[in-house]
Write a protein that holds these residues in place. Sequence first.
Motif, PDB file in Angstrom:
ATOM      1  N   ALA A  39       0.888  -1.172  -0.003  1.00  0.00           N
ATOM      2  CA  ALA A  39       0.032  -0.063   0.117  1.00  0.00           C
ATOM      3  C   ALA A  39       0.718   1.284   0.173  1.00  0.00           C
ATOM      4  CB  ALA A  39      -0.878   0.156   1.250  1.00  0.00           C
ATOM      5  N   CYS A  40       0.444   2.399  -0.647  1.00  0.00           N
ATOM      6  CA  CYS A  40       1.220   3.542  -0.615  1.00  0.00           C
ATOM      7  C   CYS A  40       1.095   4.146   1.058  1.00  0.00           C
ATOM      8  CB  CYS A  40       0.433   4.644  -1.516  1.00  0.00           C
ATOM      9  SG  CYS A  40      -0.910   5.308  -1.156  1.00  0.00           S
ATOM     10  N   ALA A  41       0.183   3.798   1.688  1.00  0.00           N
ATOM     11  CA  ALA A  41       0.022   4.285   3.028  1.00  0.00           C
ATOM     12  C   ALA A  41      -1.239   3.293   3.835  1.00  0.00           C
ATOM     13  CB  ALA A  41      -0.347   5.765   2.928  1.00  0.00           C
ATOM     14  N   VAL A  42      -0.933   3.472   5.037  1.00  0.00           N
ATOM     15  CA  VAL A  42      -2.261   3.109   5.819  1.00  0.00           C
ATOM     16  C   VAL A  42      -2.583   4.237   6.700  1.00  0.00           C
ATOM     17  CG1 VAL A  42      -2.862   1.683   7.951  1.00  0.00           C
ATOM     18  CG2 VAL A  42      -1.210   0.732   6.261  1.00  0.00           C
ATOM     19  N   VAL A  43      -3.828   4.603   6.383  1.00  0.00           N
ATOM     20  CA  VAL A  43      -4.472   5.629   7.120  1.00  0.00           C
ATOM     21  C   VAL A  43      -5.594   5.309   8.329  1.00  0.00           C
ATOM     22  CG1 VAL A  43      -4.128   7.271   5.237  1.00  0.00           C
ATOM     23  CG2 VAL A  43      -6.461   6.180   5.343  1.00  0.00           C
ATOM     24  N   PRO A  45      -7.766   7.322  10.161  1.00  0.00           N
ATOM     25  CA  PRO A  45      -8.910   8.339  10.555  1.00  0.00           C
ATOM     26  C   PRO A  45      -9.777   8.083  12.044  1.00  0.00           C
ATOM     27  CG  PRO A  45      -9.965   7.028   8.738  1.00  0.00           C
ATOM     28  CD  PRO A  45      -8.489   6.567   8.812  1.00  0.00           C
ATOM     29  N   ALA A  46     -10.130   9.034  12.430  1.00  0.00           N
ATOM     30  CA  ALA A  46     -10.832   8.973  14.020  1.00  0.00           C
ATOM     31  C   ALA A  46     -12.310   9.358  13.917  1.00  0.00           C
ATOM     32  CB  ALA A  46     -10.072   9.845  14.859  1.00  0.00           C
ATOM     33  N   SER A  47     -12.859   9.890  12.696  1.00  0.00           N
ATOM     34  CA  SER A  47     -14.043  10.389  12.740  1.00  0.00           C
ATOM     35  C   SER A  47     -14.564  10.117  11.213  1.00  0.00           C
ATOM     36  CB  SER A  47     -14.252  11.557  13.120  1.00  0.00           C
ATOM     37  OG  SER A  47     -13.663  12.465  12.060  1.00  0.00           O
ATOM     38  N   THR A  48     -15.925   9.740  11.329  1.00  0.00           N
ATOM     39  CA  THR A  48     -16.695   9.965   9.967  1.00  0.00           C
ATOM     40  C   THR A  48     -16.034  11.102   8.972  1.00  0.00           C
ATOM     41  OG1 THR A  48     -18.549   8.895  11.057  1.00  0.00           O
ATOM     42  CG2 THR A  48     -18.988   9.538   8.858  1.00  0.00           C
ATOM     43  N   GLU A  49     -16.052  12.210   9.344  1.00  0.00           N
ATOM     44  CA  GLU A  49     -15.640  13.455   8.549  1.00  0.00           C
ATOM     45  C   GLU A  49     -14.148  13.122   8.219  1.00  0.00           C
ATOM     46  OE1 GLU A  49     -17.213  13.553  11.705  1.00  0.00           O
ATOM     47  OE2 GLU A  49     -19.168  14.204  10.508  1.00  0.00           O
ATOM     48  N   GLU A  50     -13.198  12.567   8.835  1.00  0.00           N
ATOM     49  CA  GLU A  50     -12.190  12.206   8.541  1.00  0.00           C
ATOM     50  C   GLU A  50     -11.998  11.145   7.331  1.00  0.00           C
ATOM     51  OE1 GLU A  50      -9.443  13.881  12.162  1.00  0.00           O
ATOM     52  OE2 GLU A  50      -9.155  11.713  11.758  1.00  0.00           O
ATOM     53  N   VAL A  51     -13.004  10.259   7.647  1.00  0.00           N
ATOM     54  CA  VAL A  51     -12.814   9.188   6.578  1.00  0.00           C
ATOM     55  C   VAL A  51     -13.339   9.465   5.163  1.00  0.00           C
ATOM     56  CG1 VAL A  51     -14.324   7.155   6.058  1.00  0.00           C
ATOM     57  CG2 VAL A  51     -13.393   7.087   8.094  1.00  0.00           C
ATOM     58  N   ALA A  52     -14.372  10.616   5.337  1.00  0.00           N
ATOM     59  CA  ALA A  52     -15.067  11.222   4.183  1.00  0.00           C
ATOM     60  C   ALA A  52     -13.842  11.855   3.316  1.00  0.00           C
ATOM     61  CB  ALA A  52     -16.235  12.017   4.507  1.00  0.00           C
ATOM     62  N   ALA A  53     -13.022  12.693   4.262  1.00  0.00           N
ATOM     63  CA  ALA A  53     -12.013  13.690   3.598  1.00  0.00           C
ATOM     64  C   ALA A  53     -11.108  12.654   2.800  1.00  0.00           C
ATOM     65  CB  ALA A  53     -11.324  14.510   4.740  1.00  0.00           C
ATOM     66  N   ILE A  54     -10.504  11.603   3.721  1.00  0.00           N
ATOM     67  CA  ILE A  54      -9.681  10.560   3.056  1.00  0.00           C
ATOM     68  C   ILE A  54     -10.199  10.176   1.694  1.00  0.00           C
ATOM     69  CG2 ILE A  54      -8.496   8.442   3.156  1.00  0.00           C
ATOM     70  CD1 ILE A  54      -7.129  10.332   4.905  1.00  0.00           C
ATOM     71  N   VAL A  55     -11.373   9.650   1.552  1.00  0.00           N
ATOM     72  CA  VAL A  55     -12.134   9.233   0.427  1.00  0.00           C
ATOM     73  C   VAL A  55     -12.019  10.336  -0.709  1.00  0.00           C
ATOM     74  CG1 VAL A  55     -14.146   8.400  -0.641  1.00  0.00           C
ATOM     75  CG2 VAL A  55     -13.381   7.606   1.770  1.00  0.00           C
ATOM     76  N   ARG A  56     -12.405  11.700  -0.414  1.00  0.00           N
ATOM     77  CA  ARG A  56     -12.272  12.535  -1.102  1.00  0.00           C
ATOM     78  C   ARG A  56     -10.905  12.798  -1.963  1.00  0.00           C
ATOM     79  NH1 ARG A  56     -16.302  14.993   2.395  1.00  0.00           N
ATOM     80  NH2 ARG A  56     -14.405  16.141   3.372  1.00  0.00           N
ATOM     81  N   LEU A  57     -10.082  12.648  -1.042  1.00  0.00           N
ATOM     82  CA  LEU A  57      -8.532  12.708  -1.393  1.00  0.00           C
ATOM     83  C   LEU A  57      -8.143  11.598  -2.591  1.00  0.00           C
ATOM     84  CD1 LEU A  57      -6.402  13.983   1.587  1.00  0.00           C
ATOM     85  CD2 LEU A  57      -6.890  15.055  -0.295  1.00  0.00           C
ATOM     86  N   LEU A  89      -7.492   1.821   4.518  1.00  0.00           N
ATOM     87  CA  LEU A  89      -8.146   2.785   5.373  1.00  0.00           C
ATOM     88  C   LEU A  89      -8.404   2.090   6.633  1.00  0.00           C
ATOM     89  CD1 LEU A  89     -10.560   5.471   4.250  1.00  0.00           C
ATOM     90  CD2 LEU A  89     -10.834   4.102   6.476  1.00  0.00           C
ATOM     91  N   SER A  90      -7.748   2.134   7.725  1.00  0.00           N
ATOM     92  CA  SER A  90      -8.282   1.267   8.964  1.00  0.00           C
ATOM     93  C   SER A  90      -9.135   2.106   9.783  1.00  0.00           C
ATOM     94  CB  SER A  90      -6.883   0.947   9.785  1.00  0.00           C
ATOM     95  OG  SER A  90      -7.387   0.597  10.997  1.00  0.00           O
TER      96      SER A  90
END
Lengths: 468, 468
Positions: A39-43, A45-57, A89-90
């Motif tokens: 994987a290029c990275a393991v991210v 996130p701690a919140s739904t908003e952070e998950v959504a931000a990662i998915v948008r990226l 995305l963990s």
Amino acid sequence: MTDFVAACRRAIGAQHVLTEEADTAPYLLDRRGRFTGAACAVVRPASTEEVAAIVRLCNEFDVPIVPQGGNTGLVLGGIPDRSGKAVVLSLQRMECIRAIDTVNNTMTVEAGCILQRVQQTAADARRLFPLSLAAEGSCTIGGNLSSNAGGTAVLRYGNSRELCLGLEVVTPQGEIWNGLRGLRKDNTGYDLRDLYIGAEGTLGIITAAVLKLFPQPKAQRTALAALHSPADALRLLTLVQRQCDATLTGFELMSGFCLELVVRHFPQTPLPFNTPYPYYALLELSDHESEMHAAELLDAAIDQAHEQGIVHDAVTAHSLAQSQQLWALRERIPLAQAAEGRNVKHDISLPISRIADFIDATGSELQQSYPGLRPVIFGHLGDGNLHYNIAQPASESDTWLLPHQDAITRIVHDSVHRFDGSISAEHGLGSMKRDEILRYKSPVEMKLMRTIKQALDPRNLMNPGKVV
Amino acid sequence: MTDFVAACRRAIGAQHVLTEEADTAPYLLDRRGRFTGAACAVVRPASTEEVAAIVRLCNEFDVPIVPQGGNTGLVLGGIPDRSGKAVVLSLQRMECIRAIDTVNNTMTVEAGCILQRVQQTAADARRLFPLSLAAEGSCTIGGNLSSNAGGTAVLRYGNSRELCLGLEVVTPQGEIWNGLRGLRKDNTGYDLRDLYIGAEGTLGIITAAVLKLFPQPKAQRTALAALHSPADALRLLTLVQRQCDATLTGFELMSGFCLELVVRHFPQTPLPFNTPYPYYALLELSDHESEMHAAELLDAAIDQAHEQGIVHDAVTAHSLAQSQQLWALRERIPLAQAAEGRNVKHDISLPISRIADFIDATGSELQQSYPGLRPVIFGHLGDGNLHYNIAQPASESDTWLLPHQDAITRIVHDSVHRFDGSISAEHGLGSMKRDEILRYKSPVEMKLMRTIKQALDPRNLMNPGKVV
């Protein structure tokens, strides 16, 4: 790719974006050690908003996403391929229990909650969350829902699907769907909830769920019955269901060879009968009245089965310790099997009425091709779910299996298909059975599944290479 | 259009393609008489292949399709619009019971089977098919599944969704998906079954289903409890569920005004108490042991509720006739209400824990806007499902309601939304609530639903104008 990683760091904090091999390794290794992805990275996130931000990226940078819970899956559903293009995305940091409602009998939990903690939180509120399976100490509820996990209480309470009333999901476009409803009835449109459940993260990321709770039983009662055949096990199941209905919470089948292996490798777990039998059934009742009522109910059912010549011998646990001793016979089968050496595993389900014939027919077919092959048959008979595993002939070492395992699986799965069964009862498809399923699903069904995938995730960023 | 009708006649036989007004009228009239649609024809195919052939013709001639079962729906889901462009596809001739399996506890039925016949066929095999609702003598199982019907046994057995293991569906392109699996566990891809269930015929046509059967209970026991408030009803529910678990198969709430109406219009159904109470709960236990066990269980629970000051008076039925007398109080509410005059109906659900507060808050709000308005509150409290109907102030005639009904519904539905409930618990959306739902569903959810509809039915031929 460095731009993407930098953007992720800005979005959720640098310490939650892992790129060092030592840090990422546990997320890339399949739990059974069969495969390591990249994987290029393991991210994290701690919140739904952070998950959504990662998915948008991920959309912006065209990076595939592999959602991961406790990484306890058995079909490589949460491990990326080896290209190194994807991000893992963990959900492990999303572990808040958002609410518990003991009148509505619901609990709202985030996807990263460990199953055992969910069970314990329910128990602390004098409620039962019935999902229970071997990995419960490390698997997450998000993973359980994404794979529609089964386990030992499905007979009474259903699969993960039946234990969930509502979901929160981040879509492949990085939008948040709040479907966290705690309603028993809601007929206002398409059932999105059940579409995400069991989709193995290929249609979106489950970030939270409303789970069903139940009153805690007052007593549990366990018995082991000795049987001559799977057909008798079916007769026993029908008899006990008629008399005990929903009180029957477990009905496990085990072949004689299974318990022979357990006794061999765990001498501290002796067989409670003087002679071995071809088959055994482990029964569990969960009663809301009293210990005494549970005991009477179970004894009456077993006595009647005895009179009808279905059960040849039986022991009933009279204490929690005795009950655990009986369950240990069942739970140690996979360990005993591993101690005996390699084996070819199958997680299959069948119409319950056809199990006896399936076992006969498949056994004969395997013997014809591979004389001496030893099936290790156990599972949740009450749900039609068998773990139909295969050990090498007694005269061979277990490396004998390696060149034959694909052909053995072909015989087993083809037979499952002939008996109208499923080649993945509770583990899912992941990337492991993704090609295998093409042999058995109709083109119409595959087309419907692909149409849905294409519509909801047109860029194929969500867990590519899994399921469809 | 004459070409299309002629082609249909060739495909399924001229006598099964109705175009005369006298023949088509019953298929075009809403059961509650609120609306009459128009159609180019009513077609009555007798097999899945014939359904598929008709759908392919609809594609060829660009004719919208309105699938219809027993035409007992309450939200105009099975009635075409007035354009006369659509064809009504009635499933009534598909009424074969294809198989019954008493070991697997499943029955495979065609969509046009009347629900009562399904129940009876199960009973003849000493099994229970628990779906039960007012229209059971004329509604079809295909319609039940397409609208995910609820009814009186949801508390124990779930909605139609939970009672179905597999489906056969004709897609909008006229292909046949055979998903007629009789499996309790099957994790091999997306849950297409639950997508079609509750989709009200907008994604495809359900032509057959595998239904779950259950052991028949040995005894049923009914009681009516007199209560001071909905909050006490919730306490009673929690208490009885803890003691009786799955044995509790019914828990209905009725306001004092409901039974006042029943007693007024059905003097042969007297209230079994000396004084009226503000609320009543009707309880039903279904027991797999014996009459005596059921009686003891119910009496113990009610005694305890008495001691705790939750129940102020109670009667228990000691015979089937007495039980039917108690159920008659519940079942006659809609009839008594109709005898009293017009009323504004709402089929809503709420988290069970919020029902008491919802009833208080909504009642106050309505009284503020319309002093003297009389809510008629009853429903399946165990599922959080209320039929929250509204009668005019006692001083007015029922025509008073006509100019106010939309505003009343707005107050009720807005309140439901504030309490995290649903504006359609068991009836569906049809064309009646299709616009209403836009006020309450998020744009994300509407987009997801429209994406699925567009993907599976890109030409919008399947029941257009319904649901989405």
